[in-house]
Scaffold this motif. Structure first.
Motif, PDB file in Angstrom:
ATOM      1  N   TRP A  47     104.820  60.065  77.664  1.00  0.00           N
ATOM      2  CA  TRP A  47     104.571  58.850  78.442  1.00  0.00           C
ATOM      3  C   TRP A  47     103.155  58.368  78.160  1.00  0.00           C
ATOM      4  O   TRP A  47     102.203  59.148  78.170  1.00  0.00           O
ATOM      5  N   LEU A  48     103.013  57.075  77.934  1.00  0.00           N
ATOM      6  CA  LEU A  48     101.725  56.448  77.669  1.00  0.00           C
ATOM      7  C   LEU A  48     101.306  55.661  78.902  1.00  0.00           C
ATOM      8  O   LEU A  48     102.050  54.790  79.370  1.00  0.00           O
ATOM      9  N   ARG A  49     100.138  55.982  79.456  1.00  0.00           N
ATOM     10  CA  ARG A  49      99.626  55.230  80.611  1.00  0.00           C
ATOM     11  C   ARG A  49      99.241  53.835  80.140  1.00  0.00           C
ATOM     12  O   ARG A  49      98.492  53.684  79.187  1.00  0.00           O
ATOM     13  N   THR A  50      99.771  52.817  80.795  1.00  0.00           N
ATOM     14  CA  THR A  50      99.481  51.445  80.404  1.00  0.00           C
ATOM     15  C   THR A  50      98.573  50.734  81.392  1.00  0.00           C
ATOM     16  O   THR A  50      97.778  49.898  80.995  1.00  0.00           O
ATOM     17  N   LYS A  51      98.699  51.031  82.680  1.00  0.00           N
ATOM     18  CA  LYS A  51      97.880  50.383  83.705  1.00  0.00           C
ATOM     19  C   LYS A  51      97.701  51.334  84.877  1.00  0.00           C
ATOM     20  O   LYS A  51      98.574  52.147  85.162  1.00  0.00           O
ATOM     21  N   THR A  52      96.573  51.181  85.571  1.00  0.00           N
ATOM     22  CA  THR A  52      96.330  51.934  86.792  1.00  0.00           C
ATOM     23  C   THR A  52      95.835  50.948  87.844  1.00  0.00           C
ATOM     24  O   THR A  52      94.954  50.134  87.567  1.00  0.00           O
ATOM     25  N   PHE A  53      96.422  51.023  89.046  1.00  0.00           N
ATOM     26  CA  PHE A  53      96.067  50.114  90.136  1.00  0.00           C
ATOM     27  C   PHE A  53      95.611  50.902  91.354  1.00  0.00           C
ATOM     28  O   PHE A  53      96.199  51.933  91.700  1.00  0.00           O
ATOM     29  N   PHE A  54      94.578  50.396  92.006  1.00  0.00           N
ATOM     30  CA  PHE A  54      94.017  50.994  93.210  1.00  0.00           C
ATOM     31  C   PHE A  54      94.337  50.063  94.363  1.00  0.00           C
ATOM     32  O   PHE A  54      94.079  48.865  94.287  1.00  0.00           O
ATOM     33  N   HIS A  55      94.896  50.598  95.445  1.00  0.00           N
ATOM     34  CA  HIS A  55      95.285  49.780  96.592  1.00  0.00           C
ATOM     35  C   HIS A  55      94.171  49.758  97.638  1.00  0.00           C
ATOM     36  O   HIS A  55      93.646  50.804  98.011  1.00  0.00           O
ATOM     37  N   LEU A  56      93.840  48.567  98.097  1.00  0.00           N
ATOM     38  CA  LEU A  56      92.854  48.375  99.155  1.00  0.00           C
ATOM     39  C   LEU A  56      93.524  47.675 100.322  1.00  0.00           C
ATOM     40  O   LEU A  56      94.387  46.844 100.107  1.00  0.00           O
ATOM     41  N   PRO A  57      93.156  47.934 101.543  1.00  0.00           N
ATOM     42  CA  PRO A  57      92.197  48.935 102.000  1.00  0.00           C
ATOM     43  C   PRO A  57      92.845  50.314 102.063  1.00  0.00           C
ATOM     44  O   PRO A  57      93.976  50.495 101.610  1.00  0.00           O
ATOM     45  N   ALA A  58      92.131  51.272 102.683  1.00  0.00           N
ATOM     46  CA  ALA A  58      92.638  52.638 102.840  1.00  0.00           C
ATOM     47  C   ALA A  58      93.965  52.613 103.586  1.00  0.00           C
ATOM     48  O   ALA A  58      94.242  51.679 104.348  1.00  0.00           O
ATOM     49  N   ILE A  59      94.774  53.629 103.387  1.00  0.00           N
ATOM     50  CA  ILE A  59      96.120  53.689 103.962  1.00  0.00           C
ATOM     51  C   ILE A  59      96.120  53.531 105.473  1.00  0.00           C
ATOM     52  O   ILE A  59      96.932  52.809 106.023  1.00  0.00           O
ATOM     53  N   ASP A  60      95.189  54.204 106.194  1.00  0.00           N
ATOM     54  CA  ASP A  60      95.233  54.111 107.653  1.00  0.00           C
ATOM     55  C   ASP A  60      94.370  52.996 108.217  1.00  0.00           C
ATOM     56  O   ASP A  60      94.161  52.940 109.418  1.00  0.00           O
ATOM     57  N   THR A  61      93.884  52.093 107.387  1.00  0.00           N
ATOM     58  CA  THR A  61      93.086  50.974 107.873  1.00  0.00           C
ATOM     59  C   THR A  61      94.028  49.852 108.302  1.00  0.00           C
ATOM     60  O   THR A  61      94.835  49.377 107.507  1.00  0.00           O
ATOM     61  N   PRO A  62      93.931  49.435 109.574  1.00  0.00           N
ATOM     62  CA  PRO A  62      94.820  48.368 110.038  1.00  0.00           C
ATOM     63  C   PRO A  62      94.439  47.027 109.410  1.00  0.00           C
ATOM     64  O   PRO A  62      93.291  46.805 109.067  1.00  0.00           O
ATOM     65  N   GLY A  63      95.400  46.183 109.277  1.00  0.00           N
ATOM     66  CA  GLY A  63      95.150  44.849 108.744  1.00  0.00           C
ATOM     67  C   GLY A  63      96.314  44.374 107.915  1.00  0.00           C
ATOM     68  O   GLY A  63      96.969  45.166 107.254  1.00  0.00           O
ATOM     69  N   PRO A  64      96.556  43.081 107.951  1.00  0.00           N
ATOM     70  CA  PRO A  64      97.705  42.532 107.236  1.00  0.00           C
ATOM     71  C   PRO A  64      97.474  42.353 105.745  1.00  0.00           C
ATOM     72  O   PRO A  64      98.404  42.210 104.984  1.00  0.00           O
ATOM     73  N   LYS A  65      96.232  42.379 105.302  1.00  0.00           N
ATOM     74  CA  LYS A  65      95.939  42.063 103.915  1.00  0.00           C
ATOM     75  C   LYS A  65      95.849  43.326 103.063  1.00  0.00           C
ATOM     76  O   LYS A  65      95.076  44.231 103.346  1.00  0.00           O
ATOM     77  N   GLN A  66      96.663  43.391 102.039  1.00  0.00           N
ATOM     78  CA  GLN A  66      96.656  44.487 101.075  1.00  0.00           C
ATOM     79  C   GLN A  66      96.311  43.898  99.713  1.00  0.00           C
ATOM     80  O   GLN A  66      96.683  42.775  99.408  1.00  0.00           O
ATOM     81  N   GLN A  67      95.619  44.675  98.905  1.00  0.00           N
ATOM     82  CA  GLN A  67      95.212  44.213  97.589  1.00  0.00           C
ATOM     83  C   GLN A  67      95.417  45.327  96.579  1.00  0.00           C
ATOM     84  O   GLN A  67      95.109  46.485  96.858  1.00  0.00           O
ATOM     85  N   MET A  68      95.936  44.980  95.416  1.00  0.00           N
ATOM     86  CA  MET A  68      96.108  45.917  94.311  1.00  0.00           C
ATOM     87  C   MET A  68      95.127  45.511  93.219  1.00  0.00           C
ATOM     88  O   MET A  68      95.191  44.399  92.714  1.00  0.00           O
ATOM     89  N   VAL A  69      94.216  46.423  92.867  1.00  0.00           N
ATOM     90  CA  VAL A  69      93.159  46.114  91.910  1.00  0.00           C
ATOM     91  C   VAL A  69      93.342  46.966  90.655  1.00  0.00           C
ATOM     92  O   VAL A  69      93.432  48.190  90.760  1.00  0.00           O
ATOM     93  N   PRO A  70      93.391  46.343  89.462  1.00  0.00           N
ATOM     94  CA  PRO A  70      93.469  47.146  88.241  1.00  0.00           C
ATOM     95  C   PRO A  70      92.143  47.877  88.030  1.00  0.00           C
ATOM     96  O   PRO A  70      91.065  47.293  88.232  1.00  0.00           O
ATOM     97  N   ILE A  71      92.210  49.157  87.650  1.00  0.00           N
ATOM     98  CA  ILE A  71      91.003  49.950  87.455  1.00  0.00           C
ATOM     99  C   ILE A  71      91.107  50.780  86.190  1.00  0.00           C
ATOM    100  O   ILE A  71      92.192  50.967  85.647  1.00  0.00           O
ATOM    101  N   ASN A  72      89.968  51.298  85.774  1.00  0.00           N
ATOM    102  CA  ASN A  72      89.909  52.251  84.676  1.00  0.00           C
ATOM    103  C   ASN A  72      90.064  53.639  85.286  1.00  0.00           C
ATOM    104  O   ASN A  72      89.276  54.014  86.164  1.00  0.00           O
ATOM    105  N   PRO A  73      91.043  54.436  84.883  1.00  0.00           N
ATOM    106  CA  PRO A  73      91.237  55.763  85.466  1.00  0.00           C
ATOM    107  C   PRO A  73      90.004  56.661  85.366  1.00  0.00           C
ATOM    108  O   PRO A  73      89.755  57.479  86.247  1.00  0.00           O
ATOM    109  N   ALA A  74      89.202  56.502  84.326  1.00  0.00           N
ATOM    110  CA  ALA A  74      87.992  57.314  84.173  1.00  0.00           C
ATOM    111  C   ALA A  74      86.987  56.996  85.280  1.00  0.00           C
ATOM    112  O   ALA A  74      86.291  57.896  85.771  1.00  0.00           O
TER     113      ALA A  74
END
Length: 86
Positions: A47-74
């Motif tokens: 399997w070749l890693r093609t993309k990595t995404f980081f989800h904001l905010p933290a899992i237990d942080t309340p709020g309606p807004k979620q964001q997926m940010v592309p990041i460098n795994p390193a």
């Protein structure tokens, strides 16, 4: 082409930041998605890693807004290592 997404959760004990993430983020658990594509050959499957995404905010942080940010795994690994050492 066959692809898959691997979902994991990373934990930060302290506030953190790294390239690709705007500003300082609070400690907590964060979801990370890794997209991979299948590479087939005669003798093995890989399997070749093609993309990595980081989800904001933290899992237990309340709020309606979620964001997926592309990041460098390193960058993520370096931030996790700094967190472990602090």
């Amino acid at each position: 082409m066959t692809s898959r997404t691997i979902e994991t959760v990373v934990h930060f004990a302290s506030a953190f930041s790294f390239a690709g993430i705007a500003g300082q983020q609070p400690a907590g658990a964060y979801r990370v998605d890794r997209d991979e594509e299948l590479i087939e050959s005669v003798s093995r499957v890989a399997w070749l890693r093609t993309k990595t995404f980081f989800h904001l905010p933290a899992i237990d942080t309340p709020g309606p807004k979620q964001q997926m940010v592309p990041i460098n795994p390193a960058d993520l690994e370096a931030a996790l290592e700094r967190d472990r050492q602090s």
